[in-house]
Scaffold this motif. Structure first.
Motif, PDB file in Angstrom:
ATOM      1  N   MET A  90      36.914   2.264  95.545  1.00 25.43           N
ATOM      2  CA  MET A  90      36.379   2.772  94.268  1.00 25.43           C
ATOM      3  C   MET A  90      36.390   4.269  94.049  1.00 25.43           C
ATOM      4  N   GLU A  91      36.234   5.189  95.186  1.00 24.58           N
ATOM      5  CA  GLU A  91      36.685   6.695  95.194  1.00 24.58           C
ATOM      6  C   GLU A  91      37.976   6.768  94.625  1.00 24.58           C
ATOM      7  N   ALA A  92      38.965   6.029  95.319  1.00 26.74           N
ATOM      8  CA  ALA A  92      40.428   6.384  95.125  1.00 26.74           C
ATOM      9  C   ALA A  92      40.702   5.895  93.654  1.00 26.74           C
ATOM     10  N   GLY A  93      40.025   4.640  93.226  1.00 25.97           N
ATOM     11  CA  GLY A  93      40.450   4.345  91.965  1.00 25.97           C
ATOM     12  C   GLY A  93      40.092   5.447  90.780  1.00 25.97           C
ATOM     13  N   ALA A  94      38.717   5.837  90.951  1.00 18.92           N
ATOM     14  CA  ALA A  94      38.014   6.804  89.986  1.00 18.92           C
ATOM     15  C   ALA A  94      39.025   8.075  89.891  1.00 18.92           C
ATOM     16  N   LEU A  95      39.742   8.424  90.973  1.00 20.01           N
ATOM     17  CA  LEU A  95      40.307   9.704  90.967  1.00 20.01           C
ATOM     18  C   LEU A  95      41.559   9.440  90.257  1.00 20.01           C
ATOM     19  N   ILE A  96      42.231   8.249  90.507  1.00 23.13           N
ATOM     20  CA  ILE A  96      43.428   7.839  89.665  1.00 23.13           C
ATOM     21  C   ILE A  96      43.210   7.951  88.247  1.00 23.13           C
ATOM     22  N   LYS A  97      42.098   7.139  87.951  1.00 22.53           N
ATOM     23  CA  LYS A  97      41.802   6.983  86.557  1.00 22.53           C
ATOM     24  C   LYS A  97      41.526   8.194  86.113  1.00 22.53           C
ATOM     25  N   GLU A  98      40.739   9.277  86.661  1.00 21.03           N
ATOM     26  CA  GLU A  98      40.671  10.719  86.053  1.00 21.03           C
ATOM     27  C   GLU A  98      41.946  11.345  85.854  1.00 21.03           C
ATOM     28  N   ARG A 106      44.820   9.861  85.215  1.00 21.30           N
ATOM     29  CA  ARG A 106      45.646   9.248  84.225  1.00 21.30           C
ATOM     30  C   ARG A 106      44.975   9.736  82.739  1.00 21.30           C
ATOM     31  N   LYS A 107      43.598   9.868  82.692  1.00 22.32           N
ATOM     32  CA  LYS A 107      42.806  10.222  81.454  1.00 22.32           C
ATOM     33  C   LYS A 107      43.235  11.709  81.155  1.00 22.32           C
ATOM     34  N   LYS A 108      43.281  12.735  82.126  1.00 17.90           N
ATOM     35  CA  LYS A 108      43.741  13.994  81.984  1.00 17.90           C
ATOM     36  C   LYS A 108      45.166  14.012  81.323  1.00 17.90           C
ATOM     37  N   GLN A 109      45.923  13.263  81.944  1.00 16.86           N
ATOM     38  CA  GLN A 109      47.437  13.449  81.309  1.00 16.86           C
ATOM     39  C   GLN A 109      47.564  12.638  79.882  1.00 16.86           C
ATOM     40  N   SER A 110      46.420  11.971  79.372  1.00 19.84           N
ATOM     41  CA  SER A 110      46.152  11.140  78.179  1.00 19.84           C
ATOM     42  C   SER A 110      47.248  10.108  78.177  1.00 19.84           C
ATOM     43  N   ILE A 111      47.380   9.277  79.313  1.00 22.60           N
ATOM     44  CA  ILE A 111      48.453   8.198  79.567  1.00 22.60           C
ATOM     45  C   ILE A 111      47.458   6.979  79.320  1.00 22.60           C
ATOM     46  N   GLY A 118      51.877  -1.170  97.542  1.00 17.93           N
ATOM     47  CA  GLY A 118      53.340  -0.525  96.788  1.00 17.93           C
ATOM     48  C   GLY A 118      52.854  -0.114  95.476  1.00 17.93           C
ATOM     49  N   GLY A 119      52.080  -1.025  94.658  1.00 17.92           N
ATOM     50  CA  GLY A 119      51.655  -0.715  93.339  1.00 17.92           C
ATOM     51  C   GLY A 119      50.849   0.811  93.363  1.00 17.92           C
ATOM     52  N   VAL A 120      49.972   0.830  94.322  1.00 15.37           N
ATOM     53  CA  VAL A 120      49.018   2.089  94.271  1.00 15.37           C
ATOM     54  C   VAL A 120      49.959   3.396  94.638  1.00 15.37           C
ATOM     55  N   PHE A 121      50.939   3.401  95.582  1.00 17.51           N
ATOM     56  CA  PHE A 121      51.801   4.285  95.678  1.00 17.51           C
ATOM     57  C   PHE A 121      52.517   4.477  94.544  1.00 17.51           C
ATOM     58  N   ALA A 122      53.141   3.540  93.967  1.00 22.27           N
ATOM     59  CA  ALA A 122      53.965   3.748  92.546  1.00 22.27           C
ATOM     60  C   ALA A 122      52.867   4.508  91.587  1.00 22.27           C
ATOM     61  N   LEU A 123      51.888   4.096  91.413  1.00 19.32           N
ATOM     62  CA  LEU A 123      50.978   4.582  90.182  1.00 19.32           C
ATOM     63  C   LEU A 123      50.617   5.993  90.799  1.00 19.32           C
ATOM     64  N   CYS A 124      50.362   6.491  91.802  1.00 13.49           N
ATOM     65  CA  CYS A 124      49.915   7.827  92.169  1.00 13.49           C
ATOM     66  C   CYS A 124      51.063   8.526  92.060  1.00 13.49           C
ATOM     67  N   GLU A 125      52.503   8.121  92.493  1.00 13.68           N
ATOM     68  CA  GLU A 125      53.600   8.853  92.371  1.00 13.68           C
ATOM     69  C   GLU A 125      54.077   9.233  90.816  1.00 13.68           C
ATOM     70  N   LEU A 158      51.826   9.612  88.420  1.00 10.01           N
ATOM     71  CA  LEU A 158      50.777  10.446  88.068  1.00 10.01           C
ATOM     72  C   LEU A 158      50.820  11.739  88.735  1.00 10.01           C
ATOM     73  N   GLY A 159      51.808  11.986  89.652  1.00  7.53           N
ATOM     74  CA  GLY A 159      51.641  13.119  90.730  1.00  7.53           C
ATOM     75  C   GLY A 159      50.731  13.352  91.323  1.00  7.53           C
ATOM     76  N   ILE A 160      50.108  12.391  91.944  1.00  5.84           N
ATOM     77  CA  ILE A 160      49.126  12.310  92.930  1.00  5.84           C
ATOM     78  C   ILE A 160      49.694  12.339  94.449  1.00  5.84           C
ATOM     79  N   GLU A 161      49.419  13.342  95.117  1.00  2.00           N
ATOM     80  CA  GLU A 161      50.075  13.173  96.478  1.00  2.00           C
ATOM     81  C   GLU A 161      49.016  12.569  97.580  1.00  2.00           C
ATOM     82  N   ILE A 162      49.451  11.726  98.405  1.00  5.83           N
ATOM     83  CA  ILE A 162      48.495  11.042  99.353  1.00  5.83           C
ATOM     84  C   ILE A 162      48.858  11.705 100.840  1.00  5.83           C
ATOM     85  N   TYR A 163      47.780  12.105 101.486  1.00  6.17           N
ATOM     86  CA  TYR A 163      48.122  12.546 102.776  1.00  6.17           C
ATOM     87  C   TYR A 163      47.228  11.762 103.929  1.00  6.17           C
ATOM     88  N   PHE A 164      47.541  11.428 104.951  1.00  5.32           N
ATOM     89  CA  PHE A 164      46.663  10.809 105.968  1.00  5.32           C
ATOM     90  C   PHE A 164      46.564  11.713 107.045  1.00  5.32           C
TER      91      PHE A 164
END
Length: 78
Positions: free
Chosen positions: A8-16, A18-23, A52-59, A61-67
Motif C-alpha cells: 500500500m505504501e509503495a502503491g501510494a508513492l507510485i501514484k504520487e 504519476r500524478k506529479k507528472q500529470s500522467i 515485472g509490471g511494478v518494475f516496468a511502471l517504476c522505470e 516513472l523514473g522511480i529507482e528501487i533499492y534493497f
C-alpha cells in the motif's frame, strides 16, 4: 528516499509520482503494455500485482528501487 514497508505504501508513492507528472493511469498502462486496471491495482497496493509490471511502471516513472540487505546476516558462515 523513502522507506516502504508494504504494498500500500509503495502503491501510494507510485501514484504520487504519476500524478506529479500529470500522467493518466491509462496512458502509463499503455506505455508499459498493461491496462489502467493493472495500474490502479498497483497504486492501491494489491499484493498480487506481478513484479515485472511494478518494475516496468517504476522505470517508466523514473522511480529507482533499492534493497538494503542487513549487514549482520551477510557475514554469517551458514
Amino acid at each position: 528516499m523513502r522507506r516502504v514497508g508494504n504494498t500500500m505504501e509503495a502503491g501510494a508513492l507510485i501514484k504520487e509520482s504519476r500524478k506529479k507528472q500529470s500522467i493518466r493511469q491509462d496512458d502509463i498502462g499503455e506505455m508499459i503494455g498493461a491496462s489502467h486496471l493493472y495500474v490502479r491495482n498497483v497504486e492501491t497496493g494489491k499484493p498480487t500485482a506481478n513484479w515485472g509490471g511494478v518494475f516496468a511502471l517504476c522505470e517508466e516513472l523514473g522511480i529507482e528501487i533499492y534493497f538494503r540487505l542487513p549487514k549482520d546476516r551477510m557475514n554469517t558462515d551458514d
